[in-house]
Scaffold this motif. Structure first.
Motif, PDB file in Angstrom:
ATOM      1  N   LYS A  61       0.832  -1.203   0.000  1.00  0.00           N
ATOM      2  CA  LYS A  61       0.000   0.000   0.000  1.00  0.00           C
ATOM      3  C   LYS A  61       0.868   1.256   0.000  1.00  0.00           C
ATOM      4  O   LYS A  61       0.559   2.245  -0.671  1.00  0.00           O
ATOM      5  CB  LYS A  61      -0.922  -0.009   1.226  1.00  0.00           C
ATOM      6  N   HIS A  62       1.969   1.181   0.741  1.00  0.00           N
ATOM      7  CA  HIS A  62       2.870   2.329   0.849  1.00  0.00           C
ATOM      8  C   HIS A  62       3.478   2.693  -0.506  1.00  0.00           C
ATOM      9  O   HIS A  62       3.451   3.861  -0.916  1.00  0.00           O
ATOM     10  CB  HIS A  62       3.973   2.002   1.850  1.00  0.00           C
ATOM     11  N   ILE A  63       4.031   1.699  -1.217  1.00  0.00           N
ATOM     12  CA  ILE A  63       4.684   2.022  -2.482  1.00  0.00           C
ATOM     13  C   ILE A  63       3.687   2.494  -3.530  1.00  0.00           C
ATOM     14  O   ILE A  63       4.024   3.294  -4.407  1.00  0.00           O
ATOM     15  CB  ILE A  63       5.535   0.852  -3.022  1.00  0.00           C
ATOM     16  N   CYS A  64       2.450   2.017  -3.437  1.00  0.00           N
ATOM     17  CA  CYS A  64       1.417   2.494  -4.368  1.00  0.00           C
ATOM     18  C   CYS A  64       1.080   3.956  -4.085  1.00  0.00           C
ATOM     19  O   CYS A  64       0.919   4.759  -5.019  1.00  0.00           O
ATOM     20  CB  CYS A  64       0.169   1.629  -4.256  1.00  0.00           C
ATOM     21  N   GLN A  65       0.994   4.310  -2.814  1.00  0.00           N
ATOM     22  CA  GLN A  65       0.624   5.679  -2.457  1.00  0.00           C
ATOM     23  C   GLN A  65       1.724   6.680  -2.773  1.00  0.00           C
ATOM     24  O   GLN A  65       1.443   7.757  -3.305  1.00  0.00           O
ATOM     25  CB  GLN A  65       0.247   5.741  -0.978  1.00  0.00           C
ATOM     26  N   ILE A  66       2.971   6.334  -2.470  1.00  0.00           N
ATOM     27  CA  ILE A  66       4.032   7.300  -2.780  1.00  0.00           C
ATOM     28  C   ILE A  66       4.216   7.408  -4.290  1.00  0.00           C
ATOM     29  O   ILE A  66       4.495   8.488  -4.819  1.00  0.00           O
ATOM     30  CB  ILE A  66       5.363   6.962  -2.076  1.00  0.00           C
ATOM     31  N   GLY A  67       4.046   6.283  -5.013  1.00  0.00           N
ATOM     32  CA  GLY A  67       4.168   6.327  -6.464  1.00  0.00           C
ATOM     33  C   GLY A  67       3.122   7.213  -7.104  1.00  0.00           C
ATOM     34  O   GLY A  67       3.411   7.994  -8.016  1.00  0.00           O
ATOM     35  N   GLU A  68       1.894   7.118  -6.617  1.00  0.00           N
ATOM     36  CA  GLU A  68       0.813   7.943  -7.152  1.00  0.00           C
ATOM     37  C   GLU A  68       1.075   9.424  -6.863  1.00  0.00           C
ATOM     38  O   GLU A  68       0.851  10.284  -7.724  1.00  0.00           O
ATOM     39  CB  GLU A  68      -0.514   7.507  -6.540  1.00  0.00           C
ATOM     40  N   ARG A  69       1.576   9.716  -5.656  1.00  0.00           N
ATOM     41  CA  ARG A  69       1.871  11.106  -5.314  1.00  0.00           C
ATOM     42  C   ARG A  69       3.006  11.659  -6.186  1.00  0.00           C
ATOM     43  O   ARG A  69       2.935  12.789  -6.691  1.00  0.00           O
ATOM     44  CB  ARG A  69       2.245  11.206  -3.845  1.00  0.00           C
ATOM     45  N   PHE A  70       4.067  10.868  -6.356  1.00  0.00           N
ATOM     46  CA  PHE A  70       5.186  11.321  -7.182  1.00  0.00           C
ATOM     47  C   PHE A  70       4.727  11.571  -8.624  1.00  0.00           C
ATOM     48  O   PHE A  70       5.161  12.521  -9.273  1.00  0.00           O
ATOM     49  CB  PHE A  70       6.306  10.289  -7.175  1.00  0.00           C
ATOM     50  N   LYS A  71       3.842  10.710  -9.105  1.00  0.00           N
ATOM     51  CA  LYS A  71       3.300  10.878 -10.461  1.00  0.00           C
ATOM     52  C   LYS A  71       2.514  12.185 -10.566  1.00  0.00           C
ATOM     53  O   LYS A  71       2.629  12.918 -11.563  1.00  0.00           O
ATOM     54  CB  LYS A  71       2.407   9.692 -10.807  1.00  0.00           C
ATOM     55  N   GLN A  72       1.729  12.485  -9.538  1.00  0.00           N
ATOM     56  CA  GLN A  72       0.956  13.724  -9.534  1.00  0.00           C
ATOM     57  C   GLN A  72       1.861  14.950  -9.537  1.00  0.00           C
ATOM     58  O   GLN A  72       1.492  16.000 -10.069  1.00  0.00           O
ATOM     59  CB  GLN A  72       0.037  13.758  -8.316  1.00  0.00           C
ATOM     60  N   GLU A  73       3.047  14.805  -8.947  1.00  0.00           N
ATOM     61  CA  GLU A  73       4.006  15.911  -8.910  1.00  0.00           C
ATOM     62  C   GLU A  73       4.825  16.018 -10.189  1.00  0.00           C
ATOM     63  O   GLU A  73       5.709  16.870 -10.301  1.00  0.00           O
ATOM     64  CB  GLU A  73       4.955  15.737  -7.717  1.00  0.00           C
ATOM     65  N   GLY A  74       4.530  15.149 -11.162  1.00  0.00           N
ATOM     66  CA  GLY A  74       5.203  15.228 -12.453  1.00  0.00           C
ATOM     67  C   GLY A  74       6.368  14.283 -12.635  1.00  0.00           C
ATOM     68  O   GLY A  74       7.040  14.312 -13.671  1.00  0.00           O
ATOM     69  N   ALA A  75       6.639  13.441 -11.648  1.00  0.00           N
ATOM     70  CA  ALA A  75       7.746  12.493 -11.768  1.00  0.00           C
ATOM     71  C   ALA A  75       7.315  11.270 -12.578  1.00  0.00           C
ATOM     72  O   ALA A  75       6.144  10.899 -12.592  1.00  0.00           O
ATOM     73  CB  ALA A  75       8.220  12.055 -10.386  1.00  0.00           C
ATOM     74  N   GLU A  76       8.277  10.654 -13.242  1.00  0.00           N
ATOM     75  CA  GLU A  76       8.045   9.380 -13.915  1.00  0.00           C
ATOM     76  C   GLU A  76       8.393   8.271 -12.930  1.00  0.00           C
ATOM     77  O   GLU A  76       9.519   8.192 -12.444  1.00  0.00           O
ATOM     78  CB  GLU A  76       8.898   9.252 -15.172  1.00  0.00           C
ATOM     79  N   VAL A  77       7.431   7.415 -12.630  1.00  0.00           N
ATOM     80  CA  VAL A  77       7.602   6.390 -11.606  1.00  0.00           C
ATOM     81  C   VAL A  77       7.649   5.007 -12.253  1.00  0.00           C
ATOM     82  O   VAL A  77       6.773   4.645 -13.043  1.00  0.00           O
ATOM     83  CB  VAL A  77       6.461   6.437 -10.571  1.00  0.00           C
ATOM     84  N   ILE A  78       8.680   4.249 -11.913  1.00  0.00           N
ATOM     85  CA  ILE A  78       8.866   2.894 -12.422  1.00  0.00           C
ATOM     86  C   ILE A  78       9.058   1.960 -11.231  1.00  0.00           C
ATOM     87  O   ILE A  78       9.740   2.300 -10.259  1.00  0.00           O
ATOM     88  CB  ILE A  78      10.091   2.814 -13.350  1.00  0.00           C
ATOM     89  N   TYR A  79       8.444   0.779 -11.300  1.00  0.00           N
ATOM     90  CA  TYR A  79       8.513  -0.174 -10.206  1.00  0.00           C
ATOM     91  C   TYR A  79       9.350  -1.400 -10.587  1.00  0.00           C
ATOM     92  O   TYR A  79       9.407  -1.794 -11.761  1.00  0.00           O
ATOM     93  CB  TYR A  79       7.112  -0.656  -9.818  1.00  0.00           C
ATOM     94  N   ILE A  80       9.966  -1.999  -9.560  1.00  0.00           N
ATOM     95  CA  ILE A  80      10.607  -3.302  -9.679  1.00  0.00           C
ATOM     96  C   ILE A  80      10.062  -4.173  -8.558  1.00  0.00           C
ATOM     97  O   ILE A  80      10.177  -3.822  -7.385  1.00  0.00           O
ATOM     98  CB  ILE A  80      12.139  -3.232  -9.533  1.00  0.00           C
ATOM     99  N   LEU A  81       9.471  -5.323  -8.911  1.00  0.00           N
ATOM    100  CA  LEU A  81       8.904  -6.210  -7.904  1.00  0.00           C
ATOM    101  C   LEU A  81       9.419  -7.630  -8.103  1.00  0.00           C
ATOM    102  O   LEU A  81       9.582  -8.096  -9.237  1.00  0.00           O
ATOM    103  CB  LEU A  81       7.378  -6.229  -7.966  1.00  0.00           C
ATOM    104  N   GLY A  82       9.663  -8.316  -6.991  1.00  0.00           N
ATOM    105  CA  GLY A  82      10.095  -9.694  -7.049  1.00  0.00           C
ATOM    106  C   GLY A  82       8.920 -10.643  -7.208  1.00  0.00           C
ATOM    107  O   GLY A  82       7.775 -10.316  -6.895  1.00  0.00           O
ATOM    108  N   GLY A  83       9.191 -11.840  -7.711  1.00  0.00           N
ATOM    109  CA  GLY A  83       8.149 -12.842  -7.868  1.00  0.00           C
ATOM    110  C   GLY A  83       7.271 -12.591  -9.069  1.00  0.00           C
ATOM    111  O   GLY A  83       7.664 -11.924 -10.041  1.00  0.00           O
ATOM    112  N   SER A  84       6.051 -13.116  -9.012  1.00  0.00           N
ATOM    113  CA  SER A  84       5.123 -12.982 -10.146  1.00  0.00           C
ATOM    114  C   SER A  84       3.686 -12.890  -9.650  1.00  0.00           C
ATOM    115  O   SER A  84       2.786 -13.516 -10.201  1.00  0.00           O
ATOM    116  CB  SER A  84       5.276 -14.182 -11.093  1.00  0.00           C
ATOM    117  N   GLY A  85       3.477 -12.112  -8.594  1.00  0.00           N
ATOM    118  CA  GLY A  85       2.187 -12.095  -7.933  1.00  0.00           C
ATOM    119  C   GLY A  85       1.238 -10.999  -8.350  1.00  0.00           C
ATOM    120  O   GLY A  85       1.478 -10.243  -9.304  1.00  0.00           O
TER     121      GLY A  85
END
Length: 366
Positions: free
Chosen positions: A19-43
């Protein structure tokens, strides 16, 4: 500005770190940043984040447990992604990718932060790998990355093992409040408890189940709804199987847990160790009284006897007593819930947390 956000696991969307990484990512996107994620596994977390329009790199071989070959390959992949994407900041969340990501960031000369979401070296018998994590964190602390604790407990634990205070800062977790009106009466005629926690060794469902059985033995009516998933699901369900049908209900995973909180009276979280649980903050934002294990940052969230009760780990008698108090005196849940919301509104709103991350990462100015 480009931000790279990494998390070790992708098998659940209900964890506080997800939940945390989703919320900060959405906020950074709203501020004009390009947000890219890296996640382990395949869930499922990968599908969720992609469905929200974000680019996601999937490291299928990245796992929580140590594995020389898969960890070496994951490190090379992380370095390749950083070189390819050239982010301004890397933000690593949870222990395994936090370790590999900090190494990768050092070799690629990228500024990075590690957010452990609860220190991985808490000394408790249920945390089998605490010694290796303690040694690992001491070694990794020489890297240039900063460590962001989500509570003062995290900060103190890192200082205890010798990490310099210059490498540490604290940004408390925050949650969005959706219900800010004071309750005037208990929501239910039968005291309705609710919990949301993964079915894993970190969570102390055994103590909670024993407390529930004692409530039943003493003819104290209650209802407990359990939300979560995890590899120990069958074991956890077995702990509650002797209780009457309808008293304990396993509800799985829901997208909108806040709506479920508003239907209940008291939030319960029984754990062996924690950082600063976002589930508790979410409950506080919904005017809920809280019962939680006295571990990690829980004592920063709960004012014992005023907003809820703190219970020592493995103490089913005190867990039973705390639940009994709300059953016997339902108005107490309203009183504690009101104070709980006040504590949340003053210290743990989502906007306060997101503002601090945006400033620290250099996305917005002070």
């Amino acid at each position: 500005m480009k931000i790279l956000i990494g998390m070790t696991r992708s098998d659940t969307v209900v964890s506080g770190s997800c939940k945390h990484i989703c919320q900060i990512g959405e906020r950074f996107k709203q501020e004009g940043a390009e947000v890219i994620y890296i996640l382990g596994g395949s869930g499922v977390a990968i599908d969720k984040i992609r469905s929200e329009g974000f680019k996601v790199y999937q490291l299928s071989g990245l796992k929580r447990d140590l594995s020389f070959l898969s960890d070496a390959l994951s490190l090379l992949m992380l370095m390749w992604i950083i070189i390819k994407e050239r982010p301004g900041v890397c933000s690593w969340h949870t222990a395994k990718i936090g370790a590999l990501g900090r190494i990768a960031a050092m070799f690629t000369f990228c500024r990075s932060y590690y957010v452990p979401h609860g220190v991985p070296f808490v000394n408790t018998p249920e945390n089998k790998g605490y010694k290796k994590f303690q040694i690992l964190e001491r070694v990794l602390s020489i890297l240039p990355s900063k460590i962001i604790g989500v509570c003062q407990f995290d900060y103190n634990e890192y200082r205890r093992i010798g990490v310099s205070g210059k490498k540490l800062l604290v940004i408390p977790n925050g949650m969005k409040g959706k219900r800010n009106k004071q309750a005037t009466a208990p929501v239910n005629s039968v005291m309705h408890f609710i919990t949301a926690a993964r079915f894993e060794a970190q969570k102390d469902y055994e103590t909670l189940s024993k407390a529930c059985k004692k409530l039943h033995t003493e003819n104290l009516g209650f209802k407990l709804d359990i939300y979560g998933d995890g590899f120990m699901e069958l074991d956890v369900k077995a702990m509650f199987e002797d209780l009457p049908a309808g008293s304990v209900n396993f509800k799985g995973v829901v997208d909108d847990f806040t709506s479920k909180l508003t239907e209940a009276d008291v939030f319960v979280l029984s754990s062996f160790w924690e950082g600063l649980p976002r589930s508790i903050i979410e409950a506080m934002a919904c005017n809920k009284a809280i019962i939680a294990s006295s571990v990690g940052g829980n004592s920063e969230l709960i004012i014992n006897g005023e907003t809820g009760y703190l219970v020592p780990i493995r103490d089913e008698e005190l867990m039973f007593n705390a639940m009994k108090k709300y059953i016997v005196s339902p108005e107490l849940s309203v009183q504690h819930g009101t104070e709980s919301y006040k504590h949340y509104a003053k210290n743990y709103t989502l906007d306060v947390m997101l503002d601090r991350y945006a400033v620290e990462y250099g996305i917005t100015e002070k």
